[in-house]
Scaffold this motif. Structure first.
Motif, mmCIF file in Angstrom:
data_model
loop_
_atom_site.group_PDB
_atom_site.id
_atom_site.type_symbol
_atom_site.label_atom_id
_atom_site.label_comp_id
_atom_site.label_asym_id
_atom_site.label_seq_id
_atom_site.Cartn_x
_atom_site.Cartn_y
_atom_site.Cartn_z
ATOM 1 N N GLY A 1 -1.483 15.318 -2.606
ATOM 2 C CA GLY A 1 -2.104 14.125 -3.155
ATOM 3 C C GLY A 1 -2.000 12.910 -2.270
ATOM 4 N N ALA A 2 -1.617 13.090 -1.004
ATOM 5 C CA ALA A 2 -1.459 11.944 -0.103
ATOM 6 C C ALA A 2 -2.737 11.627 0.660
ATOM 7 C CB ALA A 2 -0.331 12.229 0.898
ATOM 8 N N ASP A 3 -3.850 12.257 0.294
ATOM 9 C CA ASP A 3 -5.105 12.032 0.990
ATOM 10 C C ASP A 3 -5.907 10.895 0.387
ATOM 11 O OD1 ASP A 3 -5.425 13.510 -1.348
ATOM 12 O OD2 ASP A 3 -7.350 14.322 -0.668
ATOM 13 N N ARG A 4 -5.310 10.115 -0.509
ATOM 14 C CA ARG A 4 -6.020 9.039 -1.182
ATOM 15 C C ARG A 4 -5.102 7.824 -1.267
ATOM 16 N NH1 ARG A 4 -6.818 13.197 -5.537
ATOM 17 N NH2 ARG A 4 -6.265 14.453 -3.746
ATOM 18 N N PRO A 5 -5.661 6.626 -1.373
ATOM 19 C CA PRO A 5 -4.805 5.435 -1.489
ATOM 20 C C PRO A 5 -4.092 5.419 -2.829
ATOM 21 C CG PRO A 5 -7.108 4.836 -1.784
ATOM 22 C CD PRO A 5 -7.091 6.269 -1.366
ATOM 23 N N MET A 6 -2.836 5.024 -2.807
ATOM 24 C CA MET A 6 -2.028 4.957 -4.029
ATOM 25 C C MET A 6 -1.575 3.510 -4.219
ATOM 26 S SD MET A 6 -1.526 8.016 -5.522
ATOM 27 C CE MET A 6 -1.492 9.777 -5.212
ATOM 28 N N LEU A 7 -2.415 2.713 -4.868
ATOM 29 C CA LEU A 7 -2.129 1.297 -5.062
ATOM 30 C C LEU A 7 -1.976 1.007 -6.547
ATOM 31 C CD1 LEU A 7 -4.560 -0.460 -2.555
ATOM 32 C CD2 LEU A 7 -2.096 -0.131 -2.339
ATOM 33 N N PRO A 8 -0.757 0.750 -7.021
ATOM 34 C CA PRO A 8 -0.562 0.409 -8.434
ATOM 35 C C PRO A 8 -0.948 -1.038 -8.709
ATOM 36 C CG PRO A 8 1.521 0.320 -7.295
ATOM 37 C CD PRO A 8 0.514 0.782 -6.278
ATOM 38 N N LEU A 9 -0.941 -1.435 -9.970
ATOM 39 C CA LEU A 9 -1.304 -2.801 -10.331
ATOM 40 C C LEU A 9 -0.345 -3.799 -9.702
ATOM 41 C CD1 LEU A 9 -2.948 -4.874 -11.964
ATOM 42 C CD2 LEU A 9 -1.415 -4.427 -13.889
ATOM 43 N N HIS A 10 0.957 -3.589 -9.891
ATOM 44 C CA HIS A 10 1.960 -4.506 -9.326
ATOM 45 C C HIS A 10 2.378 -3.992 -7.954
ATOM 46 C CE1 HIS A 10 2.439 -6.972 -12.902
ATOM 47 N NE2 HIS A 10 2.483 -5.876 -13.631
ATOM 48 N N ARG A 11 2.085 -4.775 -6.922
ATOM 49 C CA ARG A 11 2.407 -4.364 -5.563
ATOM 50 C C ARG A 11 3.912 -4.213 -5.359
ATOM 51 N NH1 ARG A 11 -1.914 -5.087 -1.957
ATOM 52 N NH2 ARG A 11 -3.643 -6.353 -2.751
ATOM 53 N N SER A 12 4.700 -4.938 -6.143
ATOM 54 C CA SER A 12 6.145 -4.955 -5.930
ATOM 55 C C SER A 12 6.866 -3.782 -6.585
ATOM 56 C CB SER A 12 6.742 -6.259 -6.476
ATOM 57 O OG SER A 12 6.486 -6.375 -7.871
ATOM 58 N N PHE A 13 6.131 -2.878 -7.270
ATOM 59 C CA PHE A 13 6.798 -1.759 -7.937
ATOM 60 C C PHE A 13 7.742 -1.055 -6.963
ATOM 61 C CE2 PHE A 13 6.990 2.796 -8.775
ATOM 62 C CZ PHE A 13 7.469 2.796 -10.074
ATOM 63 N N PRO A 14 8.970 -0.692 -7.411
ATOM 64 C CA PRO A 14 9.499 -0.724 -8.793
ATOM 65 C C PRO A 14 10.097 -2.044 -9.244
ATOM 66 C CG PRO A 14 11.058 0.344 -7.342
ATOM 67 C CD PRO A 14 9.869 0.029 -6.494
ATOM 68 N N ASP A 15 9.955 -3.100 -8.442
ATOM 69 C CA ASP A 15 10.467 -4.409 -8.848
ATOM 70 C C ASP A 15 9.374 -5.141 -9.639
ATOM 71 O OD1 ASP A 15 12.031 -6.622 -9.124
ATOM 72 O OD2 ASP A 15 11.608 -7.414 -7.123
ATOM 73 N N THR A 16 9.021 -4.590 -10.793
ATOM 74 C CA THR A 16 7.982 -5.183 -11.629
ATOM 75 C C THR A 16 8.571 -6.324 -12.456
ATOM 76 O OG1 THR A 16 8.452 -3.501 -13.298
ATOM 77 C CG2 THR A 16 6.640 -3.056 -11.786
#
Length: 982
Positions: A77-92
Motif C-alpha cells: 500500500g505504499a504506492d499512494r500518498p498517505m496524507l491524514p487530516l492532521h499533519r502532526s499525527f500522532p500529535d493530534t
C-alpha cells in the motif's frame, strides 16, 4: 513488465530477469544500491537474483528496478500518498471538544466577507472549494491540515487555502551510543521479518504450475485468486480447454475458465469446437448457469447483490447524494452455437433434474431465459422448455407443443413433476425437489428413509449430518441407517465437506440449550426490533431547529452529537440498534436487542460474496459421544487413505501452533491480503507497544465517499468501555489516537486515516478487547470505490506516519458491504484473531456509536466460535498427510521440545494440545525428505534446526512467507486439494 511477472512475484516471491552478455562494470555496485532501496521496503535479494540483476544491461536495469520497487510498494500500500487530516499525527489536538465547538460555530455562523465569528478578524477567509466553508487562516492554520478543517472534505487543486508544507524528517531507529542520554535514543521496536525475492528461471513453467494448483483447489477461489488465474491462463493457454484436468473440483473455477475461453475464441473458426468441449465438461444445469453468468461478467457463485430498500435513514440522506447500489449483472447476448449447446444440455439433464436446478437460482435463470428463448423450438428441446415452464409458472394449452411436452414429462417423472390443470384448458407444472422429499421423510419421523434419499447426493448427506444424528436420537435402527449411508458415500465426498462435517461436531456432546426464558427474551427483543424498523426520525430544517437539536444532544448524548449534527447538516441519525426501554434493564444474554454473549447460541456464516454472520439461540439437543467419535474416525481414516496414495516422506515435523490456524474452507469470500492469514486464525502480536491501523480510499468520479476508521473497546464480558473514531479522536489519554476525519477522497490524492493503539495504556484503562472497524458513513458500498485498502503496521517512535517496511498486514475492502470487522485484538494475552467479517446494515450514517452493540455481538461470536474448535485446522490437514505418508511423525512445541507420535491422527492432535514434549534434542533431518508445517519461515527455522539442508523433495506448508531452497512450498489449500476424490 507484464501482469504475469507481478503475479509470480506476489505468489512465489520470484522474479524473472531477461539479460545476457557480460555484466556491466558497475553491476555489483548498482545491485547494492538497489538492495538498499529494497531493504527500506522490507525486502532483500537472494543470491541467484542478485547475480542475475548484476548482469542486466544499463539500458534495461533502471526500468526493471523501477518496476520491482513499484510492485513491492503496491503490495503493502505504499504506492499512494498517505496524507491524514492532521499533519502532526500522532500529535493530534488534545482539546478535541474545543476544536469541534469552533468547527460547529464556523459551520453555522460564518459568512463570506464577514469578520471571523471566532476571533473577529476582518477578513474571515474565502469560501473553500468545494464545500463553501469560509475558514479563517488565523483560527485554522492551513499548515496543520490537508483538507477543510471544518468538514474534512478534500479541496480542489486550485484552492489557495492550503499551503505547501515540507514533510517532517522522520527519526530512524538507531542504537543508543554509550554515554548518550536515554531520551536521545529512539526506543527499540521489534523488526518485522524481511521478505526475500529470488530468481525465476522459467516463468512460463512457473505460471503453468501455479495455474494447475489453483484449478486443482477443491473450494471456490477468492476474488484475488480468480484475477491471478485469469492472468496465468492468458499467459499459458488462452482460448483452450485441453489443458484442464479430467475433473475440476471447484465448479466455479471451471465456469470461469470456460467463460474466458469463450471470449478468447469468439469470431474464430475454433469457436464451435470450444463450445462442444465446454458442453462435455458441464454436469448439471447449474454448471451452465455459472458459465453464462461469468461470461456476462457476473459472479460464478451466482450470488446476487443484497437488496437494501433504504427505508431506514432515507429521510435524512442528503438530497444531492443519491443511494449507491450494486447492480445485478446484465446478461450478454449469446451466440447461436452457445445457445443451442445450452438448451441441448438442459434437455439431456431431463425435465425434472433441470427444473430442480433452475429453481435453486430462479433470478439468474429468468434473466438467462430472456437470452436463451427456450420456447422458440419446443420440439427440439422439450425437457428444457418444461423446466422453464416450471420456473416461470407458464400456462400452456394442452394441445400446444409446450402443453404436450409438460403432460409427457409429468407422465415420465411423476415423483418430481406435478401437473395442474386449469378450467380454461391450460396446464402448469411444478417440481418437487429432492430437498422437499427429504424434509417430508424427516417430518414423518422416517430418518432411515431420509438418510437413504441423501445417499443420492453425498455432499448434502454430510452437510446435514448433525441434523440427522439429532433426529435419530436413541433410535438404534435410524442410527444404523445413518452409519450405513456415511460408509457408502464417504469416498465420493470432497475433503473440505468431510473435514467441516467432523469439525462441526466438536463439543456437541456438551451442548447447552438456551432456556425457555432466554428464548422468550429473544422473541421479545425481535418484536421490538421489527416495530422499530422503518421509523423515521424528526429532522431539523432551519437554524433554530439545528440549535435546539444541538442543545438537546449536549444535554443528552453528549458532544458526540455535535459531530453527527455537523456531518449531517442538523439531522439526527436514526439509531441502528433498538433503543432500550426507559426504566428497563436489558435482559441477560440480549445485546442490542439480539442474542449475544451470555446466552448459548449458534453462529452461522451464510453463503455470499462476502463473509457475514448470523446468530441464533442454541436449540439443538446434544449429540451422543459415540456418534461423534464414529464420524471423526471415519473421516480420519478416509482422508488418511487418500493421502497414502501420494508420495512418501521420511519424517513429518509439525508445529503444534498450527492447531490454532483454521484450514481455508471458504476462500471465495476472502479479502485480498498481504499476509495470507486464513479467516479465524489466531496470531501472536509482535512485541511492540503501538499498533497503527491505516485506511486509504479513492472515490469514483463525482460520488463522494466518506469512510471511517474506528475502534471499539470492550471489557472481558464484552461490555463497551469506549471507542475512538471521528467523534472521539483520543481515548484514555494517549491510549488510542485518531488522525482526524476526512469526508471525501477525490483522485489523485484520495483520503487516509490512521489510528494508533497503545496496548499497555489501553489495558491499564480496563480494555480487554479492541475491535477495529471500517465503516462507510454515507453508505457507499466498498465495491463501488476506485480503490480502498486498509491494514496494520508497527510504527517507529517519531518515525514516518506510514512505512511500507513496517506493514504487517494489508487487505482490500471489497464487495457489496459497508461495514468491515477485520480482526479482534486481545490486549491481555496479546493475540489477534483474523475475522475478515462483513456486517450488514441499512440506511445512512454508519458509525460505531450507532452500531456498537452489533460490533460487540459479532466480535464475541467470532472469538467464541473460532476458539471453540468448530473448524478443521491446518494441523488436521497435515496430520492426515503425515499419518498416510510419513515413516516418522514429530510434533514441535513452543518450548523447542518435540513429541514423537504413532501413525494415528488422534495421537497427533493430542500431542499438539500438550505444552511440552519428551524430546529435547532436535531431530537429525539432514539428507532426509521431510514434510514440515509451520506458520512462517521463522517458525520453520525454530522447528527444523539442522546445520545441513534437508533432502530435495522436502515439502513445507506455511501460512505466510516463502522459505527458500531446498523446500517445495505449499499452501494449506494445495494440501487440501491433494485429498480430493479420485
Amino acid at each position: 513488465m507484464d501482469a504475469l511477472a507481478v503475479v509470480l512475484l506476489r505468489r512465489t516471491g520470484r522474479v524473472a530477469v531477461v539479460g545476457t552478455g557480460a555484466a556491466p562494470a558497475d553491476g555489483a555496485a548498482w545491485v547494492a544500491a538497489l538492495e538498499a532501496d529494497l531493504a527500506g521496503r522490507g525486502w532483500l535479494l537472494r543470491d541467484d537474483l542478485r547475480t542475475a540483476a548484476a548482469r542486466l544491461p544499463a539500458a534495461v536495469r533502471v526500468r526493471w528496478a523501477d518496476w520491482l520497487l513499484a510492485t513491492i510498494d503496491e503490495l503493502v500500500g505504499a504506492d499512494r500518498p498517505m496524507l491524514p487530516l492532521h499533519r502532526s499525527f500522532p500529535d493530534t489536538p488534545r482539546d478535541i471538544e474545543a476544536v469541534y465547538v469552533r468547527r460547529l460555530l464556523t459551520h453555522l455562523f460564518a459568512v463570506p466577507g464577514a469578520p471571523c465569528v471566532l476571533c473577529g478578524r476582518e477578513e474571515g477567509g474565502a469560501p473553500l472549494d468545494p464545500c463553501g466553508h469560509p475558514v479563517c487562516p488565523a483560527c485554522f492554520p492551513p499548515e496543520q491540515v490537508t483538507a477543510c478543517p471544518v468538514c474534512g472534505r478534500r479541496l480542489a487543486a486550485d484552492d489557495t487555502y492550503l499551503t505547501v508544507v515540507a514533510p517532517s524528517a522522520p527519526v530512524r531507529r538507531r542504537l543508543r551510543r554509550a554515554g548518550a542520554p536515554v531520551e536521545d535514543a529512539v526506543p527499540a521496536v521489534p523488526p518485522l521479518p524481511m521478505r526475500l525475492a529470488g530468481l525465476e528461471a522459467d516463468p512460463v513453467g512457473a505460471a503453468v504450475r501455479l495455474r494447475d494448483e489453483l484449478v486443482a483447489r477443491p473450494a471456490a477461489l477468492s476474488e484475488s485468486d480468480r484475477a491471478d488465474l485469469e492472468v496465468l491462463v492468458n499467459a499459458t493457454a488462452p482460448g483452450s480447454l485441453d489443458w484442464l484436468p479430467e475433473v475440476v473440483p471447484a465448479r466455479e473455477t471451471l465456469a470461469l475458465v470456460v467463460a474466458w475461453a469463450l471470449h478468447a475464441t469468439a469470431c474464430t473458426p475454433g469457436y464451435r469446437d470450444l463450445v462442444a468441449a465446454a458442453r462435455r465438461r458441464w454436469s448439471t444445469a447449474t454448471d451452465v448457469a455459472r458459465t453464462l453468468w461469468a461470461y456476462s461478467g457476473g459472479d460464478p457463485g451466482l450470488v446476487l447483490p443484497r437488496r437494501d430498500d433504504g427505508s431506514e435513514g432515507a429521510a435524512w440522506r442528503p438530497v444531492h447524494e443519491p443511494a449507491v447500489v450494486v447492480r445485478v449483472t446484465r446478461v450478454r447476448a449469446l451466440p447461436r452455437p452457445l445457445r443451442r449447446a445450452v438448451l441441448a444440455h438442459l434437455d439431456a439433464c431431463g425435465a425434472a433434474g433441470a427444473a430442480e436446478d433452475l429453481r435453486r437460482h430462479p433470478t439468474v435463470w429468468k434473466r438467462l431465459g430472456e437470452r436463451l428463448h427456450p420456447y422458440e423450438n419446443v420440439a427440439a428441446h422439450p425437457a428444457a422448455a418444461v423446466a422453464f415452464a416450471a420456473l416461470r409458472g407458464t400456462r400452456a394449452a394442452r394441445a400446444s407443443a409446450l402443453g404436450a411436452a409438460i403432460v409427457a414429462a409429468c407422465a415420465r417423472e411423476p415423483r418430481q413433476l406435478v401437473p395442474t390443470g386449469h378450467p380454461d384448458g391450460t396446464v402448469t407444472v411444478r417440481v418437487r425437489t429432492h430437498a422437499s422429499l427429504v424434509e417430508e421423510a424427516l417430518a414423518g419421523g422416517d430418518v432411515a428413509r431420509a438418510a437413504g434419499l441423501l445417499t443420492e447426493r453425498p455432499g448434502e448427506l454430510w452437510r446435514r449430518l448433525d441434523h440427522l444424528l439429532r433426529a435419530a436420537g436413541d433410535d438404534r435402527a435410524a442410527y444404523a441407517a445413518i452409519e450405513t449411508a456415511m460408509c457408502r458415500t464417504v469416498a465420493r465426498v470432497a475433503p473440505g465437506v468431510l473435514a467441516a462435517a467432523a469439525a462441526q461436531l466438536t463439543g456437541r456432546a456438551e451442548t447447552v440449550r438456551a432456556t425457555a426464558a432466554e428464548l422468550a427474551a429473544t422473541a421479545r427483543a425481535r418484536a421490538r426490533a421489527a416495530a422499530h424498523v422503518g421509523a423515521t426520525p424528526p429532522l431539523a430544517v432551519g437554524l433554530g431547529d439545528v440549535l435546539r437539536a444541538v442543545a438537546r444532544g449536549v444535554r443528552g448524548a453528549g458532544p458526540a452529537f455535535l459531530r453527527e449534527a455537523l456531518r449531517s447538516g442538523g439531522g439526527v441519525p436514526p439509531p441502528a440498534e433498538v433503543p432500550p426501554v426507559a426504566g428497563a434493564v436489558e435482559e441477560s444474554g440480549i445485546v442490542g436487542g439480539r442474542p449475544g454473549p451470555g446466552m448459548p447460541r449458534r453462529v452461522f456464516h451464510p453463503r455470499g460474496s462476502v463473509v457475514t454472520t448470523w446468530t441464533e439461540p442454541e436449540r439443538r439437543p446434544p449429540v451422543p459421544t459415540p456418534a461423534i467419535t464414529a464420524v471423526r474416525g471415519l473421516v480420519d481414516a478416509e482422508l488418511t487413505a487418500r493421502a497414502a496414495r501420494l508420495g512418501r516422506f521420511d519424517v513429518a515435523v509439525l508445529d503444534a501452533a498450527l492447531a490454532e490456524v483454521p484450514a481455508p474452507m471458504r476462500e471465495r469470500a476472502a479479502s485480498a491480503q498481504l499476509a495470507g492469514w486464513p479467516r479465524g486464525s489466531v496470531r501472536a502480536l509482535p512485541d511492540a507497544e503501538v499498533l497503527r491501523f491505516f485506511l486509504h480510499w479513492e472515490e469514483p468520479g463525482a460520488t463522494r465517499v466518506d469512510l471511517d476508521l474506528s475502534c471499539v473497546f470492550f471489557d472481558p464480558d464484552w461490555q463497551r468501555v469506549g471507542h475512538c473514531d471521528f467523534t472521539r479522536l483520543r481515548f484514555a489519554g494517549d491510549g488510542a489516537i485518531h488522525s482526524g476525519d476526512l469526508t471525501s477522497a477525490p483522485a489523485p490524492l484520495g483520503a487516509t486515516e490512521f489510528l494508533d493503539l497503545h496496548l499497555t495504556r489501553l489495558a491499564e484503562h480496563g480494555v480487554h478487547y479492541a475491535v477495529p472497524t471500517v465503516l462507510s458513513y454515507n453508505a457507499v458500498p466498498f465495491e463501488a470505490l476506485t480503490e480502498a485498502v486498509a491494514g496494520v503496521m508497527l510504527p517507529l517512535t517519531r518515525g514516518e506516519q506510514f512505512d511500507g517496511a513496517r506493514v504487517a498486514q494489508r487487505f482490500d475492502l471489497r464487495g457489496n458491504a459497508r461495514m468491515l470487522l477485520p480482526m479482534v485484538v486481545d490486549l491481555r494475552t496479546r493475540r489477534l484473531l483474523w475475522t475478515d467479517l462483513t456486517l450488514t446494515g441499512r440506511g445512512y450514517g454508519y458509525s460505531v456509536d450507532r452500531h456498537g452493540d452489533q460490533l460487540a455481538r459479532a466480535a464475541a461470536d467470532q472469538w467464541e466460535h473460532f476458539l471453540g474448535g468448530h473448524h478443521a485446522t491446518v494441523l488436521d490437514l497435515l496430520a492426515w498427510h503425515a499419518v498416510g505418508r510419513a515413516d516418522r511423525i514429530l510434533v514441535g512445541h513452543a518450548d523447542h521440545t518435540y513429541s514423537e507420535v504413532p501413525a494415528d491422527v488422534a495421537a497427533v492432535r493430542a500431542a499438539a494440545s500438550a505444552d511440552t514434549g519428551g524430546i529435547r534434542v532436535p531431530p537429525d533431518l539432514a539428507g532426509r525428505t521431510v514434510l514440515a508445517g509451520a506458520a512462517d519461515p521463522d517458525a520453520l527455522d525454530r522447528l527444523i534446526r539442522v546445520p545441513t539442508p534437508v533432502a530435495p523433495g522436502s515439502t513445507v506448508v506455511t501460512v505466510t512467507g516463502m522459505p527458500g531452497h531446498p523446500w517445495t512450498v505449499l499452501r494449506a489449500g494445495d494440501v487440501l486439494a491433494g485429498l480430493s476424490t479420485g
